[in-house]
Scaffold this motif. Structure first.
Motif, PDB file in Angstrom:
ATOM      1  N   ASP A 400       0.829  -1.212   0.000  1.00 21.28           N
ATOM      2  CA  ASP A 400       0.000   0.000   0.000  1.00 21.28           C
ATOM      3  C   ASP A 400       0.864   1.264   0.000  1.00 21.28           C
ATOM      4  O   ASP A 400       0.442   2.316  -0.488  1.00 21.28           O
ATOM      5  N   ALA A 401       2.071   1.171   0.584  1.00 23.53           N
ATOM      6  CA  ALA A 401       2.960   2.339   0.646  1.00 23.53           C
ATOM      7  C   ALA A 401       3.550   2.678  -0.711  1.00 23.53           C
ATOM      8  O   ALA A 401       3.929   3.819  -0.955  1.00 23.53           O
ATOM      9  N   GLY A 402       3.662   1.702  -1.616  1.00 27.41           N
ATOM     10  CA  GLY A 402       4.206   1.959  -2.931  1.00 27.41           C
ATOM     11  C   GLY A 402       4.954   0.755  -3.471  1.00 27.41           C
ATOM     12  O   GLY A 402       4.738  -0.390  -3.061  1.00 27.41           O
ATOM     13  N   LEU A 403       5.896   1.028  -4.389  1.00 22.59           N
ATOM     14  CA  LEU A 403       6.682   0.002  -5.062  1.00 22.59           C
ATOM     15  C   LEU A 403       8.101   0.051  -4.519  1.00 22.59           C
ATOM     16  O   LEU A 403       8.746   1.103  -4.509  1.00 22.59           O
ATOM     17  N   THR A 404       8.596  -1.110  -4.046  1.00 25.20           N
ATOM     18  CA  THR A 404       9.946  -1.203  -3.490  1.00 25.20           C
ATOM     19  C   THR A 404      10.808  -2.036  -4.410  1.00 25.20           C
ATOM     20  O   THR A 404      10.458  -3.184  -4.733  1.00 25.20           O
ATOM     21  N   ILE A 405      11.940  -1.475  -4.835  1.00 23.83           N
ATOM     22  CA  ILE A 405      12.892  -2.157  -5.715  1.00 23.83           C
ATOM     23  C   ILE A 405      14.201  -2.268  -4.940  1.00 23.83           C
ATOM     24  O   ILE A 405      14.834  -1.261  -4.623  1.00 23.83           O
ATOM     25  N   ALA A 406      14.607  -3.508  -4.627  1.00 30.61           N
ATOM     26  CA  ALA A 406      15.797  -3.748  -3.815  1.00 30.61           C
ATOM     27  C   ALA A 406      16.926  -4.267  -4.703  1.00 30.61           C
ATOM     28  O   ALA A 406      16.716  -5.114  -5.567  1.00 30.61           O
ATOM     29  N   VAL A 407      18.146  -3.733  -4.465  1.00 30.77           N
ATOM     30  CA  VAL A 407      19.364  -4.196  -5.144  1.00 30.77           C
ATOM     31  C   VAL A 407      20.245  -4.835  -4.080  1.00 30.77           C
ATOM     32  O   VAL A 407      20.651  -4.159  -3.119  1.00 30.77           O
ATOM     33  N   THR A 462      25.057  -6.430   1.030  1.00 23.61           N
ATOM     34  CA  THR A 462      24.569  -5.045   1.019  1.00 23.61           C
ATOM     35  C   THR A 462      23.203  -5.014   0.351  1.00 23.61           C
ATOM     36  O   THR A 462      22.984  -5.692  -0.658  1.00 23.61           O
ATOM     37  N   ARG A 463      22.317  -4.215   0.921  1.00 25.48           N
ATOM     38  CA  ARG A 463      20.966  -4.096   0.365  1.00 25.48           C
ATOM     39  C   ARG A 463      20.567  -2.619   0.338  1.00 25.48           C
ATOM     40  O   ARG A 463      20.592  -1.942   1.358  1.00 25.48           O
ATOM     41  N   PHE A 464      20.240  -2.135  -0.858  1.00 22.16           N
ATOM     42  CA  PHE A 464      19.672  -0.808  -1.036  1.00 22.16           C
ATOM     43  C   PHE A 464      18.251  -0.957  -1.563  1.00 22.16           C
ATOM     44  O   PHE A 464      17.987  -1.806  -2.430  1.00 22.16           O
ATOM     45  N   GLU A 465      17.355  -0.127  -1.042  1.00 24.79           N
ATOM     46  CA  GLU A 465      15.950  -0.178  -1.467  1.00 24.79           C
ATOM     47  C   GLU A 465      15.526   1.176  -2.017  1.00 24.79           C
ATOM     48  O   GLU A 465      15.740   2.212  -1.384  1.00 24.79           O
ATOM     49  N   VAL A 466      14.938   1.131  -3.199  1.00 28.67           N
ATOM     50  CA  VAL A 466      14.334   2.305  -3.820  1.00 28.67           C
ATOM     51  C   VAL A 466      12.820   2.158  -3.682  1.00 28.67           C
ATOM     52  O   VAL A 466      12.236   1.224  -4.235  1.00 28.67           O
ATOM     53  N   THR A 467      12.200   3.062  -2.940  1.00 29.50           N
ATOM     54  CA  THR A 467      10.755   3.033  -2.728  1.00 29.50           C
ATOM     55  C   THR A 467      10.114   4.163  -3.501  1.00 29.50           C
ATOM     56  O   THR A 467      10.435   5.337  -3.277  1.00 29.50           O
ATOM     57  N   LEU A 468       9.212   3.820  -4.433  1.00 22.94           N
ATOM     58  CA  LEU A 468       8.496   4.804  -5.236  1.00 22.94           C
ATOM     59  C   LEU A 468       7.050   4.862  -4.787  1.00 22.94           C
ATOM     60  O   LEU A 468       6.491   3.867  -4.343  1.00 22.94           O
ATOM     61  N   PRO A 469       6.393   6.040  -4.902  1.00 22.67           N
ATOM     62  CA  PRO A 469       4.977   6.144  -4.495  1.00 22.67           C
ATOM     63  C   PRO A 469       4.093   5.200  -5.306  1.00 22.67           C
ATOM     64  O   PRO A 469       4.405   4.856  -6.450  1.00 22.67           O
ATOM     65  N   ALA A 470       2.997   4.792  -4.707  1.00 26.14           N
ATOM     66  CA  ALA A 470       2.068   3.891  -5.392  1.00 26.14           C
ATOM     67  C   ALA A 470       1.498   4.520  -6.639  1.00 26.14           C
ATOM     68  O   ALA A 470       1.101   3.817  -7.584  1.00 26.14           O
ATOM     69  N   SER A 471       1.459   5.865  -6.695  1.00 23.38           N
ATOM     70  CA  SER A 471       0.893   6.546  -7.858  1.00 23.38           C
ATOM     71  C   SER A 471       1.743   6.372  -9.110  1.00 23.38           C
ATOM     72  O   SER A 471       1.267   6.629 -10.228  1.00 23.38           O
ATOM     73  N   THR A 472       3.026   5.966  -8.936  1.00 22.69           N
ATOM     74  CA  THR A 472       3.878   5.799 -10.120  1.00 22.69           C
ATOM     75  C   THR A 472       3.620   4.485 -10.850  1.00 22.69           C
ATOM     76  O   THR A 472       4.060   4.319 -11.976  1.00 22.69           O
ATOM     77  N   VAL A 473       2.945   3.529 -10.197  1.00 20.70           N
ATOM     78  CA  VAL A 473       2.702   2.216 -10.802  1.00 20.70           C
ATOM     79  C   VAL A 473       1.533   2.327 -11.763  1.00 20.70           C
ATOM     80  O   VAL A 473       0.418   2.729 -11.389  1.00 20.70           O
ATOM     81  N   LEU A 474       1.762   1.975 -13.022  1.00 28.36           N
ATOM     82  CA  LEU A 474       0.713   2.033 -14.042  1.00 28.36           C
ATOM     83  C   LEU A 474       0.017   0.689 -14.186  1.00 28.36           C
ATOM     84  O   LEU A 474      -1.192   0.621 -14.380  1.00 28.36           O
ATOM     85  N   ALA A 475       0.771  -0.387 -14.137  1.00 28.15           N
ATOM     86  CA  ALA A 475       0.158  -1.722 -14.306  1.00 28.15           C
ATOM     87  C   ALA A 475       1.118  -2.766 -13.741  1.00 28.15           C
ATOM     88  O   ALA A 475       2.310  -2.564 -13.697  1.00 28.15           O
TER      89      ALA A 475
END
Length: 475
Positions: A400-407, A462-475
């Motif tokens: 619900d918080a958004g999209l999380t992309i972890a490297v 090592t773990r980095f997480e990029v969290t984007l708002p849920a509004s950026t997800v189109l599909a």
């Protein structure tokens, strides 16, 4: 950038004229509140005076025997002294009337019952006298000096209305004089205490805004200990800080321009030296073969450092331009640019779902992942102790918080110095010779999208997480 000019308000639109108008309006409002009961009392006193004369006339009527006729000259003198056209005296159910010989029958009459003395009735009567016409006949009713006796006077309303207007005129003139004296006194006092200091502050702010690098325009605070004094001291401190900041910014800008020029020339020189080192590396001399790789590596680091500084200096402050992007393809291209795709010893895994589209600036977000993936690759390549099955992978999760992309990587993790200065330019590098600019730029670009870039502590790797708002997800 040139500051847009500002001007002080005019004489008739500033605080001074507003203050005077407000003071006068308040004084007149108070005077009106005082005037209404005052004029009511004046009218009541005027009517009481006429009524007392009527009571005296009633005594005369009461003293004359019923069988005797009252002489006309006596009745006229009684009526003229009261200013009345007729006097009626009622006692024990009997009425006696005396009137002028030429008295006319009233057409419009208004009654003033002096037995009713409540404030609202008196005020209403005074207002009626002021607003009513002067041609009415006034009927004054009051108690006599004996029990159950009444006295009534019939007279023209003109004398009462004339005297009421004269009293109102005098009251207005006195009120005007009081309002003028009070307004001038308060204005002088308030002007010295507030208007002049506020105007001084305003003039200083307008002047300093036009030339913030002119130190002579910095306000000199007074010795006041009240709120105005605090404002003056805080404004002076703020202008001092702003002057220092602008001076420092100019120095840094000049220094940055010089560094950029030096760095550009240094990069060109290092590039030429790298070409020469590549040629030297082809020589068959054993000593050259032993030293050439170290020379090439040193030159590569110097060129990389110079390039990263130039990139940071050219970093644009323009906001991102979002557009539909396939996340899996974006990460795949970033991994290729980071030289992870087809790496001989490091495995790469792209965990982004198929056909997941997001609305972001493709160029900026690609640079973020290139930096993160490149850092992971370099960390695995630089390990001294062997790592079993070195790998870099990307994981994607939605909430619900958004999209999380972890490297993630399974390398040795970040050293303590890098953790303490993470995302700080020129200080947060995890490897020797690094600048730490990559993570600083990446964080700025993620935050420009409304997201967050975080380092997540874990037991290994090592773990980095990029969290984007849920509004950026189109599909």
């Amino acid at each position: 950038m040139t500051a847009e000019p500002r001007f002080l308000p005019g004489r008739f639109s500033g605080l001074s004229i507003k203050l005077i108008a407000t003071i006068i309006a308040v004084i007149f409002a108070v005077e009106i509140v005082v005037f209404l009961p005052s004029i009511a009392n004046y009218r009541a006193s005027w009517l009481d005076d006429r009524l007392r004369v009527g009571v005296v006339a009633a005594r005369v009527l009461d003293a004359v025997p019923d069988v005797m006729a009252i002489p006309r000259n006596l009745t006229d003198r009684l009526l003229n002294s009261a200013g009345a056209d007729a006097i009626v005296y009622r006692r024990e159910g009997q009425s006696q009337l005396i009137e002028l010989a030429d008295a006319q029958t009233p057409t419009v009459a208004v009654t003033a019952d002096m037995r009713l003395r409540d404030p609202m009735t008196l005020i209403a009567g005074a207002i009626d006298t002021l607003l009513g016409g002067g041609g009415r006949t006034l009927r004054i009713v009051g108690e006599g000096d004996l029990n159950s006796s009444l006295v009534e006077l019939l007279m023209s309303e003109r004398p009462l209305r004339r005297d009421v207007f004269a009293y109102s005129r005098d009251f207005f003139l006195i009120s005007l004089i009081i309002a003028a004296i009070t307004a001038v006194t308060l204005y002088v006092l308030v002007s010295r205490l507030f208007i002049r200091p506020v105007r001084r502050l305003t003039e200083n702010m307008l002047a300093y805004r036009q030339a913030p690098e002119n130190a002579s325009l910095i306000i000199i605070p007074s010795q006041r200990r009240d709120e105005i004094g605090i404002v003056e001291r805080e404004l002076g401190a703020m202008e001092q800080d702003l002057f220092s900041m602008l001076r420092q910014r100019r120095h840094l800008a000049d220094l940055g321009l010089a560094v950029a020029k030096i760095n550009h020339d240094l990069r060109n020189t290092l590039t030429s030296a790298q070409l020469l080192s590549d040629q030297v590396a082809t020589l068959d001399d054993p000593e050259v073969q032993r030293l050439a790789p170290r020379l090439v590596t040193t030159l590569d680091k110097a060129i990389g450092f110079a390039q990263s500084v130039l990139d940071y200096g050219r970093e644009s402050a323009a906001p991102p331009v979002p557009g539909p992007v396939d996340l899996r393809s974006l990460i795949e291209d970033a991994a290729f640019d980071a030289r992870l795709v087809g790496h001989p010893s490091i495995a790469f895994s792209n965990g982004a779902p198929e056909r997941l589209r997001i609305n972001v600036d493709a160029a900026q977000l690609a640079r973020v992942f290139v930096n993160l993936l490149k850092n992971a690759r370099e960390a695995l390549e630089a390990v001294t102790a062997p790592v079993a099955a070195p790998a870099v992978r990307v994981e994607v999760s939605r909430s619900d918080a958004g999209l999380t992309i972890a490297v993630l990587d399974n390398g040795p993790g970040l050293p303590p110095r890098a953790r303490a200065n993470l995302f700080v330019a020129f200080e947060g590098s995890a490897r020797a010779g690094g600048t730490g600019l990559g993570l600083a730029i990446a964080r700025e670009q993620v935050e420009a999208h409304g997201g967050q870039l975080q380092w997540i502590e874990q037991p290994a790797g090592t773990r980095f997480e990029v969290t984007l708002p849920a509004s950026t997800v189109l599909a």
